[in-house]
Scaffold this motif. Structure first.
Motif, PDB file in Angstrom:
ATOM      1  N   ARG A   1      61.171  35.440   9.439  1.00  0.00           N
ATOM      2  CA  ARG A   1      62.440  34.759   9.722  1.00  0.00           C
ATOM      3  C   ARG A   1      62.242  33.522  10.593  1.00  0.00           C
ATOM      4  NH1 ARG A   1      63.483  39.237  14.021  1.00  0.00           N
ATOM      5  NH2 ARG A   1      62.270  38.233  15.635  1.00  0.00           N
ATOM      6  N   SER A   2      61.092  33.432  11.287  1.00  0.00           N
ATOM      7  CA  SER A   2      60.905  32.310  12.215  1.00  0.00           C
ATOM      8  C   SER A   2      60.958  30.956  11.506  1.00  0.00           C
ATOM      9  CB  SER A   2      59.593  32.453  12.993  1.00  0.00           C
ATOM     10  OG  SER A   2      58.489  32.392  12.114  1.00  0.00           O
ATOM     11  N   LEU A   3      60.545  30.914  10.234  1.00  0.00           N
ATOM     12  CA  LEU A   3      60.530  29.639   9.503  1.00  0.00           C
ATOM     13  C   LEU A   3      61.929  29.046   9.363  1.00  0.00           C
ATOM     14  CD1 LEU A   3      58.998  27.519   7.809  1.00  0.00           C
ATOM     15  CD2 LEU A   3      59.364  28.963   5.816  1.00  0.00           C
ATOM     16  N   ASN A   4      62.853  29.808   8.747  1.00  0.00           N
ATOM     17  CA  ASN A   4      64.209  29.285   8.545  1.00  0.00           C
ATOM     18  C   ASN A   4      64.943  29.079   9.868  1.00  0.00           C
ATOM     19  OD1 ASN A   4      63.864  29.249   5.804  1.00  0.00           O
ATOM     20  ND2 ASN A   4      64.661  31.322   5.523  1.00  0.00           N
ATOM     21  N   LYS A   5      64.700  29.985  10.818  1.00  0.00           N
ATOM     22  CA  LYS A   5      65.372  29.867  12.119  1.00  0.00           C
ATOM     23  C   LYS A   5      64.931  28.596  12.843  1.00  0.00           C
ATOM     24  CE  LYS A   5      67.484  34.050  12.505  1.00  0.00           C
ATOM     25  NZ  LYS A   5      68.937  34.169  12.523  1.00  0.00           N
ATOM     26  N   THR A   6      63.659  28.273  12.724  1.00  0.00           N
ATOM     27  CA  THR A   6      63.139  27.077  13.402  1.00  0.00           C
ATOM     28  C   THR A   6      63.647  25.808  12.716  1.00  0.00           C
ATOM     29  OG1 THR A   6      61.199  28.323  14.129  1.00  0.00           O
ATOM     30  CG2 THR A   6      61.029  25.933  14.200  1.00  0.00           C
ATOM     31  N   ILE A   7      63.672  25.819  11.385  1.00  0.00           N
ATOM     32  CA  ILE A   7      64.233  24.676  10.639  1.00  0.00           C
ATOM     33  C   ILE A   7      65.689  24.463  11.070  1.00  0.00           C
ATOM     34  CG2 ILE A   7      64.969  23.895   8.331  1.00  0.00           C
ATOM     35  CD1 ILE A   7      62.406  25.296   7.231  1.00  0.00           C
ATOM     36  N   GLU A   8      66.426  25.563  11.189  1.00  0.00           N
ATOM     37  CA  GLU A   8      67.832  25.480  11.581  1.00  0.00           C
ATOM     38  C   GLU A   8      67.982  24.818  12.957  1.00  0.00           C
ATOM     39  OE1 GLU A   8      71.582  28.537  11.556  1.00  0.00           O
ATOM     40  OE2 GLU A   8      69.760  29.311  12.487  1.00  0.00           O
ATOM     41  N   GLN A   9      67.161  25.234  13.925  1.00  0.00           N
ATOM     42  CA  GLN A   9      67.291  24.658  15.281  1.00  0.00           C
ATOM     43  C   GLN A   9      66.912  23.172  15.283  1.00  0.00           C
ATOM     44  OE1 GLN A   9      68.975  26.742  16.824  1.00  0.00           O
ATOM     45  NE2 GLN A   9      67.973  28.664  17.346  1.00  0.00           N
ATOM     46  N   PHE A  10      65.874  22.796  14.525  1.00  0.00           N
ATOM     47  CA  PHE A  10      65.518  21.375  14.438  1.00  0.00           C
ATOM     48  C   PHE A  10      66.677  20.571  13.860  1.00  0.00           C
ATOM     49  CE2 PHE A  10      60.744  22.369  14.303  1.00  0.00           C
ATOM     50  CZ  PHE A  10      60.505  21.798  15.539  1.00  0.00           C
ATOM     51  N   SER A  11      67.243  21.057  12.745  1.00  0.00           N
ATOM     52  CA  SER A  11      68.269  20.251  12.067  1.00  0.00           C
ATOM     53  C   SER A  11      69.535  20.127  12.913  1.00  0.00           C
ATOM     54  CB  SER A  11      68.561  20.798  10.672  1.00  0.00           C
ATOM     55  OG  SER A  11      69.064  22.107  10.768  1.00  0.00           O
ATOM     56  N   LEU A  12      69.837  21.156  13.701  1.00  0.00           N
ATOM     57  CA  LEU A  12      71.012  21.081  14.594  1.00  0.00           C
ATOM     58  C   LEU A  12      70.880  19.970  15.621  1.00  0.00           C
ATOM     59  CD1 LEU A  12      71.805  24.775  15.596  1.00  0.00           C
ATOM     60  CD2 LEU A  12      73.288  23.210  14.344  1.00  0.00           C
ATOM     61  N   ASN A  13      69.642  19.546  15.866  1.00  0.00           N
ATOM     62  CA  ASN A  13      69.395  18.527  16.894  1.00  0.00           C
ATOM     63  C   ASN A  13      68.889  17.214  16.303  1.00  0.00           C
ATOM     64  OD1 ASN A  13      69.852  19.955  19.615  1.00  0.00           O
ATOM     65  ND2 ASN A  13      68.661  21.451  18.450  1.00  0.00           N
ATOM     66  N   GLY A  14      69.115  17.064  14.997  1.00  0.00           N
ATOM     67  CA  GLY A  14      68.781  15.790  14.352  1.00  0.00           C
ATOM     68  C   GLY A  14      67.292  15.502  14.280  1.00  0.00           C
ATOM     69  N   ILE A  15      66.472  16.568  14.307  1.00  0.00           N
ATOM     70  CA  ILE A  15      65.021  16.379  14.217  1.00  0.00           C
ATOM     71  C   ILE A  15      64.592  16.675  12.777  1.00  0.00           C
ATOM     72  CG2 ILE A  15      62.767  17.194  15.046  1.00  0.00           C
ATOM     73  CD1 ILE A  15      64.451  18.303  17.533  1.00  0.00           C
ATOM     74  N   ASP A  16      63.756  15.800  12.210  1.00  0.00           N
ATOM     75  CA  ASP A  16      63.278  16.005  10.845  1.00  0.00           C
ATOM     76  C   ASP A  16      62.228  17.116  10.833  1.00  0.00           C
ATOM     77  OD1 ASP A  16      62.327  15.898   8.278  1.00  0.00           O
ATOM     78  OD2 ASP A  16      61.352  13.938   8.489  1.00  0.00           O
ATOM     79  N   ASP A  17      62.583  18.274  10.285  1.00  0.00           N
ATOM     80  CA  ASP A  17      61.639  19.402  10.320  1.00  0.00           C
ATOM     81  C   ASP A  17      60.412  19.145   9.445  1.00  0.00           C
ATOM     82  OD1 ASP A  17      62.056  21.022   7.586  1.00  0.00           O
ATOM     83  OD2 ASP A  17      64.019  20.339   8.288  1.00  0.00           O
ATOM     84  N   GLU A  18      60.557  18.224   8.461  1.00  0.00           N
ATOM     85  CA  GLU A  18      59.414  17.894   7.594  1.00  0.00           C
ATOM     86  C   GLU A  18      58.297  17.238   8.400  1.00  0.00           C
ATOM     87  OE1 GLU A  18      59.250  18.110   4.003  1.00  0.00           O
ATOM     88  OE2 GLU A  18      61.032  19.387   4.155  1.00  0.00           O
ATOM     89  N   ALA A  19      58.667  16.600   9.509  1.00  0.00           N
ATOM     90  CA  ALA A  19      57.675  15.907  10.338  1.00  0.00           C
ATOM     91  C   ALA A  19      56.993  16.853  11.322  1.00  0.00           C
ATOM     92  CB  ALA A  19      58.345  14.750  11.090  1.00  0.00           C
ATOM     93  N   GLN A  20      57.464  18.106  11.361  1.00  0.00           N
ATOM     94  CA  GLN A  20      56.876  19.113  12.255  1.00  0.00           C
ATOM     95  C   GLN A  20      56.152  20.159  11.410  1.00  0.00           C
ATOM     96  OE1 GLN A  20      57.655  18.237  15.442  1.00  0.00           O
ATOM     97  NE2 GLN A  20      59.147  16.730  14.730  1.00  0.00           N
ATOM     98  N   ASP A  21      55.230  20.881  12.023  1.00  0.00           N
ATOM     99  CA  ASP A  21      54.583  21.993  11.316  1.00  0.00           C
ATOM    100  C   ASP A  21      55.187  23.314  11.770  1.00  0.00           C
ATOM    101  OD1 ASP A  21      52.895  20.553   9.745  1.00  0.00           O
ATOM    102  OD2 ASP A  21      51.127  20.774  11.026  1.00  0.00           O
TER     103      ASP A  21
END
Length: 398
Positions: A255-275
């Motif tokens: 679950r950490s994958l989707n949860k982390t993507i969710e937190q990035f997107s809530l803060n306007g951070i491009d999750d594609e640029a993160q690992d």
């Protein structure tokens, strides 16, 4: 009026309880077998039958109940809990008035004189954690006290007193209007998605608030950051917002994958640029060494006990080795943020693990700063184990 059971404290423990120690432990009581029903009010006396304190019987992983009062005539009733909650809420007044944080703890167990219970606030929602059947026995009093003292959108609860302290799965709604989840809360201006209806974990650990802010404000800019045991990526979000070149989040839970993507997107951070990597952290360390990856900052915040298919991690036994793995992939002059929530050892012992890890890898280091629990996680000096969080910023010297 509930029947009270009198328990006798052994001589050598009397002064400890007289001076304010709150946890009722097996080895301190002569006749613990006389009480069996969780939630029973107990009077603690010395061997000459002199009153020391009163509390309740409730088994949890720490002990057999908690002291609630040192006043022999005090009734453990509705009023008692209203007064305790009122004091706790008043103490958090600065948090209620904050413009950029609306997620914090309003009752921190024995720190607020209510061992076995925590209550957290999430932007108008309240979450009660019950850590024993004993404290849950007083649920009507406690829920009614909360309703009397605060306005709320809803109250939720987590029963964490299943066998071995595990969480009991259910819908968790108590009062108010059921929320639509996630609710979006703010911590120091950063958004978090919180789910009060899913499992024991809601999406963010509030005790790391000060550490996350410090990483964002003072350490992240221009850095390549590795966040291990990353859960929903909260440290990574703060590092990215602080100007990190890149963050890498590693956690074993799917679950950490989707949860982390969710937190990035809530803060306007491009999750594609993160690992974001779903993998056993210990495997990842080996991979990083093999690929000669190095990081400017490595964040280590493991659970105090964890089991995966191949490894069992216990902070007390294994933290030193975890640090050695981190040292190997931290750049010279880079920073390791070492954190533990284990209450089984203190800061001095934790620093000895750090010292051993560096000496065994023949590296020099400098302790830069340290953190323990934030102000809303109130603790008392008579119960040092309650101040469980230990975080040290360590610079790896070249």
């Amino acid at each position: 009026m509930k029947k009270e059971v009198t328990l006798t404290i052994k001589g050598k423990f009397v002064n400890k309880y007289k001076s304010g120690y709150p946890l009722i432990s097996k080895e301190a009581i002569l006749n613990l077998n006389e009480v069996t029903k969780e939630g029973t009010i107990i009077r603690l006396v010395d061997e000459k039958n002199r009153f020391i304190a009163k509390g309740y019987y409730g088994k949890q992983n720490k002990g057999y109940g908690w002291v609630l009062s040192r006043n022999e005539n005090e009734q453990i009733d509705q009023r008692f809990f209203v007064n305790k909650l009122k004091d706790a809420i008043n103490y958090r007044e600065p948090f209620f008035n904050s413009r950029d944080t609306n997620a914090f703890r309003i009752v921190n167990g024995e720190g607020d004189g209510l061992g076995g219970l925590t209550i957290e606030y999430f932007d108008g929602y309240y979450l009660i954690n019950w850590y024993s059947k004993g404290i849950y026995h007083f649920r009507e009093y406690i829920i009614n006290a909360l309703k009397e003292l605060v306005e709320f959108k809803a109250i939720y609860q987590k029963k964490r007193f299943d066998v071995s302290g595990k969480y009991i799965e259910e819908d968790d709604f108590v009062a108010g209007e059921r929320g639509t989840f996630p609710i979006i809360v703010k911590e120091n201006g950063v958004n978090f998605a919180v789910y009060l209806n899913e499992s024991a974990m809601v999406g963010v650990f509030l005790d790391q608030r000060d550490v996350r802010k410090r990483i964002r404000d003072a350490y992240a800019k221009g850095k390549n950051v590795l966040n291990t045991f990353s859960y929903t990526g909260a440290f990574s979000v703060f590092a990215a917002l602080g100007g990190a070149v890149k963050t890498t989040s590693v956690d074993l839970a799917n679950r950490s994958l989707n949860k982390t993507i969710e937190q990035f997107s809530l803060n306007g951070i491009d999750d594609e640029a993160q690992d974001i990597i779903v993998e056993d952290v210990f495997h990842y360390f080996k991979y990083a060494v093999k690929k000669q990856l190095e990081f400017d900052m490595v964040i280590l915040d493991p659970p105090s006990f964890a089991r995966s298919k191949k490894t069992v991690f216990s902070a007390e036994k294994d933290y030193k080795n975890l640090l050695k793995e981190a040292i190997a992939i931290t750049k010279d002059e880079g920073m390791i943020v070492a954190s533990t929530n284990s209450s089984s050892f203190n800061m001095k012992k934790f620093k000895s693990f750090i010292d051993q890890a560096f000496s065994e890898t023949n590296r020099k280091y400098q302790l830069v700063e340290e953190f323990s629990l934030p102000k809303d996680f109130k603790t008392i000096k008579e119960f040092p184990e309650g101040n469980y969080l230990k975080v040290v910023f360590i610079k790896k010297l070249s």
